[in-house]
Structure formats: structure tokens, C-alpha cells
Scaffold this active site. Structure first.
Site, PDB file in Angstrom:
ATOM      1  CB  CYS A   1      -0.957  -0.019   1.185  1.00  0.00           C
ATOM      2  SG  CYS A   1      -2.279  -1.253   1.018  1.00  0.00           S
TER       3      CYS A   1
ATOM      4  CG  HIS B   1      -5.760   7.378   1.628  1.00  0.00           C
ATOM      5  ND1 HIS B   1      -5.022   8.487   1.978  1.00  0.00           N
ATOM      6  CD2 HIS B   1      -6.877   7.416   2.397  1.00  0.00           C
ATOM      7  CE1 HIS B   1      -5.660   9.163   2.911  1.00  0.00           C
ATOM      8  NE2 HIS B   1      -6.790   8.537   3.183  1.00  0.00           N
TER       9      HIS B   1
ATOM     10  CB  VAL C   1      -1.464  10.473   2.022  1.00  0.00           C
ATOM     11  CG1 VAL C   1      -2.294  11.548   2.678  1.00  0.00           C
ATOM     12  CG2 VAL C   1      -1.762   9.098   2.603  1.00  0.00           C
ATOM     13  CE  LYS C   2      -0.989   4.217   1.558  1.00  0.00           C
ATOM     14  NZ  LYS C   2      -2.229   4.517   2.272  1.00  0.00           N
ATOM     15  CB  THR C   3       2.826   6.693  -5.109  1.00  0.00           C
ATOM     16  OG1 THR C   3       3.545   6.182  -3.979  1.00  0.00           O
ATOM     17  CG2 THR C   3       3.814   7.291  -6.103  1.00  0.00           C
TER      18      THR C   3
END
Length: 418
Positions: A168, A205, A207-209
Site C-alpha cells: 500500500c 488513498h 496520500v499515497k503515490t
């Protein structure tokens, strides 16, 4: 803008990077015929599988849903146990428990937050001493750095365990295989190719890459296993298709009087979930996937700047220790701070950073410390996870940060530490 910092914007620890192409991609879906179960989802799945080098990808609602699908597809259930590193988000363990399995918590390297083969092996031994049937392990690629998958894969094969990579944090990261020796070029394998695992799970999400708003995916190479993931994602439904009639329990009901397939027909052979991803989310994720290389390059550049600027705060502050077996798509700028030596509590430091317009976060409270798990298993001695947690602080890291934002963060941290 942030009132406490005048003209300077607040710097959260992470955030999405949305451009006009992303907005146009979502708007196109909203103007079209399919808001869910349409062509955008299939297009994203094909693109993701191609990007990570996997045989197939199944998009789903979020990373937690991806974990639940992976465990369910592998048949993890009551009487089984899954090895999970304690340094992770709640979902890695909770999804296993939702499947009815026990969780064998493993320690981690306090410098990297990663579970190594020695930690996993110790957790397997403890679980078997409790009489548990250990079926799988779920290494977590913390902050974008991969766990040592070659070693963990070898251990899993020796112990007869399935491997689910919790990636994740790691879409865009690559494993580096140095097995060829000094004279052979290093082979890079994208996370998600499942070289040493049965399945890999991702999160999208904000805030992910890459961001889907909310979203996740499972990748894998076994056609039968991935077909089960896909069925479980949609209530366990097996639908009629050109080659699917033979799989029905009642093939006669699947055909009309002339022998043609009934296009509405479906069967449920096992209960599944409604973990589908909508076309709205898939369109955003597909657009973002087209900029993955740029996002990764920018995150790596920012981490280089952090390493340089944080050097003046040594030994109180240590940047993330880079492991030699991967090139990470850094998700977190997780530093280690000796708060005791600084004479400042972590809460005080975080408050001082916020007063200067800098957000921060802690990744993670070790999961084995959570009240639910302590009531179930008692206090576990996992000193590596506890040591990592005691010094952890995540600083702002996202692609739209400017170079000078890193200077601002480090200056604020220097002041906060006194």
C-alpha cells in the site's frame, strides 16, 4: 493559507497532486453512461497490471478491501494464522482477523521498520508453539521501501506459506535483484509483479503515490487465483461468459431452450463482498497512473534534499535508512528522532512544527500494542517495533512540494528540537 504562518501555506505530511487532466478524466465519466462497473475500471486494471508486470489486476474499493480479498482468495480462515509485522497500519492484521485467522505478529528492524526473514521465522515458531496452523505471511513495504522479498520468499517456500505483499506504500517501487553477481546487471522487478508472492495489494488513498480518492487493487499471476479475487470482489458471483458455462453448478439453467447462454444468469458458489471500485475513482487512478514516473522521481528528489538538509541535525535526527535491495517510490519521509536526548516530547515537537505551518504524523503505533490484540494475546516482546515507534516521525512529503519547502521543514524541526 494558514493564519499561523502568514503567507506561507501549511505543509501537511502528505497530500494528493491533482491536475486538469485528472479533473477532465473524472468529468468524462460523469458525463458518460457508466458511473460504476464500466469501462474505466477495466482500463485501469489493464494499465496497472501492465505497469507492474503482473498477469492481472483487480481494482477494489481501498487497500483494506484488497487485503480482505487476498486473504479470502487464498482460503485463509478459522484455524489459520497469518504472520504480520507489527509496524504497519491496523488493516494488515484486522483483515486477517476478519477472515477468522489468528495474527502472528513479527518484529521489525528498528532502523527501517521492515520485517526480515529472521523476524518472520521467529513469529512462525511462536505461532506453531501455540498450536496455530500458519498459512501465510504479509510483509509490509513500509514507507515505500520493500521488505527483503527474496529472503522472505525463500522462507515462505521452505515453510509452505503463501505470501501477500502489503504494498500500500509502494506503488512505483522496484526490487533490485543482485543475484547475478558483480559482472551481471542488476535486474529491477516492479513491486506488484509477484515474483516472490502469490498476491500483492495496493492502496490509492490521497496520500499515497497515486490517488483514486479511495481505491485499491490486487495483482497476481495465477489465473485461477485472480479469477477468485475478481468473483469475491463482486459478491462471489460467477456470471455467464463465453467459457464460463462449464463452471456453473447448474449449466442447464444457464442456457435457454436453444442452448444459447442466458446473459443474465449468475451463480454464487461462496459468499463474497461488495468491494468494487467505481468508474469515477478508476478514471482518476488511471489518469494519475500516467504520471507515476514523475511522481516517483519527485519524491526521490525530495528525499535526497531531506538527507542533505537533515545532516546538520545529527545525531538527534536520522533520515530513513535506505536498504540495498530496492529503489523505493518514497511514500513517507519517516525520520528517527532521539526525543529524550533533545529533551522534548514528541507531542511537543509536533505542536511546535504545526505552529510553524508544518504537519507531521507518526507511522505507526505497533499493532501488537493495540488493546484488542493485547486482550487476545497478552503483551508481546517485540523490541524492534517498539524502538522504531519510540523515535518515529513522518515529515511532509508529496510531489507538489518545492525544494525550499524542505529547507522550511528542516528549519522548523531544528527550532522545535531546541
Amino acid at each position: 493559507m494558514n493564519g499561523e504562518t502568514g503567507a506561507l501555506p501549511f505543509l501537511p505530511y502528505g497530500r494528493q497532486a491533482i491536475d486538469e487532466a485528472d479533473i477532465a478524466a473524472v468529468a468524462a465519466v460523469l458525463r458518460g453512461d457508466w458511473l460504476t462497473q464500466g469501462p474505466a475500471v477495466a482500463a485501469f486494471e489493464r494499465a496497472l497490471a501492465g505497469r507492474v508486470g503482473a498477469g492481472a489486476a483487480v481494482a477494489c474499493a481501498n487497500g483494506t478491501a484488497a487485503l480482505r480479498l487476498a486473504y479470502a482468495a487464498l482460503g485463509i480462515g478459522p484455524g489459520d494464522a497469518v504472520v504480520v509485522p507489527s509496524n504497519t497500519f491496523l488493516a494488515t492484521a484486522s483483515a486477517a482477523r476478519h477472515a477468522g485467522a489468528e495474527v502472528a505478529f513479527a518484529d521489525v528492524d528498528p532502523a527501517t521498520g521492515l520485517m526480515g526473514a529472521e523476524h518472520a521465522e521467529a513469529a512462525v515458531a511462536r505461532a506453531r508453539a501455540c498450536g496455530w496452523r500458519v498459512r501465510a505471511m504479509a510483509p509490509v513495504h513500509y514507507a515505500g521501501q520493500t521488505a527483503p522479498m527474496a529472503e522472505l520468499g525463500a522462507l515462505a517456500r521452505a515453510q509452505g506459506l503463501a505470501v501477500v505483499e502489503d504494498a500500500c506504500h509502494a506503488v512505483g517501487s522496484v526490487d533490485c535483484d543482485p543475484s547475478g553477481g558483480m559482472d551481471v546487471p542488476v535486474v529491477e522487478v516492479p513491486v506488484g509483479a509477484c515474483r516472490d508472492s502469490a498476491l500483492t495489494v495496493f492502496s490509492f488513498h490521497p496520500v499515497k503515490t497515486i490517488a483514486a480518492g479511495e481505491g485499491g487493487a490486487v495483482t497476481g499471476n495465477d489465473p485461477a487465483l485472480m479469477a477468485r479475487v475478481r468473483r469475491l470482489c463482486n459478491h462471489g458471483m460467477l456470471r455467464a461468459g463465453p467459457d464460463g458455462l462449464a463452471d456453473f453448478a447448474d449449466p442447464a439453467a444457464a442456457r435457454d431452450g436453444d442452448g444459447a447462454a442466458n446473459p443474465w444468469y449468475y451463480e454464487m458458489h461462496e459468499p463474497g463482498f461488495n468491494h468494487r471500485l467505481s468508474d469515477i475513482h478508476a478514471a482518476l487512478a488511471l489518469s494519475q497512473l500516467g504520471r507515476l514516473d514523475a511522481f516517483v522521481a519527485r519524491r526521490r528528489r525530495l528525499m535526497e534534499l531531506y538527507a542533505d538538509r537533515l545532516a546538520r541535525l545529527a545525531p538527534l535526527v536520522e533520515p530513513a535508512l535506505a536498504v540495498p535491495w530496492c529503489r523505493p517510490a518514497w511514500h513517507l519521509c519517516a525520520v528517527a528522532i532521539d526525543f529524550a536526548a533533545a529533551g522534548r516530547s514528541r507531542a511537543r515537537v509536533m505542536a511546535a512544527l504545526r505552529a510553524r505551518g508544518v504537519g507531521s504524523q507518526v507511522h505507526y503505533i505497533p499493532v501488537h500494542r493495540q488493546p484488542y490484540w493485547q486482550s487476545r494475546y497478552g503483551a508481546l516482546p517485540l523490541p524492534g517495533a517498539d524502538r522504531h515507534y519510540a523515535r518515529a516521525l513522518s515529515l511532509p512529503l508529496y510531489p507538489s512540494m518545492l525544494d525550499e519547502d524542505v529547507d522550511r521543514v528542516v528549519s522548523a524541526l531544528e527550532t522545535a528540537l531546541g
